[in-house]
Scaffold this motif. Structure first.
Motif, short mmCIF file in Angstrom:
data_model
loop_
_atom_site.label_atom_id
_atom_site.label_comp_id
_atom_site.label_asym_id
_atom_site.label_seq_id
_atom_site.Cartn_x
_atom_site.Cartn_y
_atom_site.Cartn_z
N VAL A 9 0.85 -1.15 0.06
CA VAL A 9 -0.09 -0.08 -0.01
C VAL A 9 0.89 1.27 0.10
CG1 VAL A 9 -1.62 1.28 1.41
CG2 VAL A 9 -2.00 -1.18 1.10
N LEU A 10 2.06 1.28 0.68
CA LEU A 10 2.72 2.27 0.96
C LEU A 10 3.70 2.64 -0.37
CD1 LEU A 10 4.48 1.86 4.47
CD2 LEU A 10 2.56 3.31 3.74
N GLY A 11 3.99 1.83 -1.21
CA GLY A 11 4.79 1.95 -2.23
C GLY A 11 6.32 2.06 -2.02
N ALA A 12 7.25 2.05 -3.02
CA ALA A 12 8.69 1.99 -2.89
C ALA A 12 9.11 3.57 -2.42
CB ALA A 12 9.37 1.71 -4.10
N ALA A 13 8.53 4.50 -2.79
CA ALA A 13 9.22 6.01 -2.21
C ALA A 13 8.73 5.85 -1.04
CB ALA A 13 8.45 6.96 -3.31
N VAL A 14 7.69 5.74 -0.42
CA VAL A 14 7.17 6.06 1.20
C VAL A 14 8.07 4.92 1.80
CG1 VAL A 14 5.27 6.03 2.68
CG2 VAL A 14 4.88 7.35 0.35
N THR A 125 2.71 8.13 5.96
CA THR A 125 1.67 8.54 5.00
C THR A 125 0.90 7.45 4.32
OG1 THR A 125 2.89 10.67 4.99
CG2 THR A 125 1.32 10.34 3.32
N GLY A 126 -0.22 7.38 4.20
CA GLY A 126 -0.89 6.25 3.43
C GLY A 126 -1.73 5.17 4.37
#
Length: 137
Positions: A9-14, A125-126
């Motif tokens: 859900v967060l993704g690589a950047a976050v 975040t997220g």
């Protein structure tokens, strides 16, 4: 109920920024603990380290308060081990893969230890969990 880290859900950047944040916080706490142990006459309590640039990934803000020194002493070995495991990702030597379940478990373990030491939630975040800075139940 607090949901565990969901790297997908967060993704690589976050996730990369979150790892960097946890890595920096753990390293600073471990350095302060070492310094506290070396300075036998030092008095006072340690405060939560500044979140710095990596702190921008947080949903909320850590409140300024004293670190639970007993919890830090209790979890120092585990925290040091996780700090070492997260180092290649935090420093950019190894790319973060949100599908890497082992990495997600290591990140979650580091976060839970820091939450116990800070006595407050750390949420990226997220994520759907209590905001960063809210006290642990």
């Amino acid at each position: 109920m607090v949901e565990p880290l969901s790297a997908a859900v967060l993704g690589a950047a976050v996730l990369t920024q979150g790892i960097r944040f946890l890595y920096e916080q753990a390293g600073e706490l471990l350095r302060r603990r070492r310094d506290r142990k070396q300075a036998t006459a030092a008095a006072g309590s340690a405060e939560i380290p500044s979140a710095g640039e990596a702190g921008r990934v947080l949903a909320g803000q850590l409140t300024t308060s004293a670190v639970d020194a007993q919890a830090l002493d209790r979890y120092a070995d585990q925290l040091a081990r996780l700090w070492g495991l997260l180092a290649p990702y935090a420093t950019g030597l190894t790319p973060v893969d949100p599908a890497d379940r082992q990495l997600a478990e290591q990140v979650e373990a580091a976060r839970r230890l820091l939450e116990q030491i800070y006595r407050q939630h750390i949420t990226f975040t997220g994520e759907r969990r209590p905001a960063t800075g809210s006290p642990l139940d």
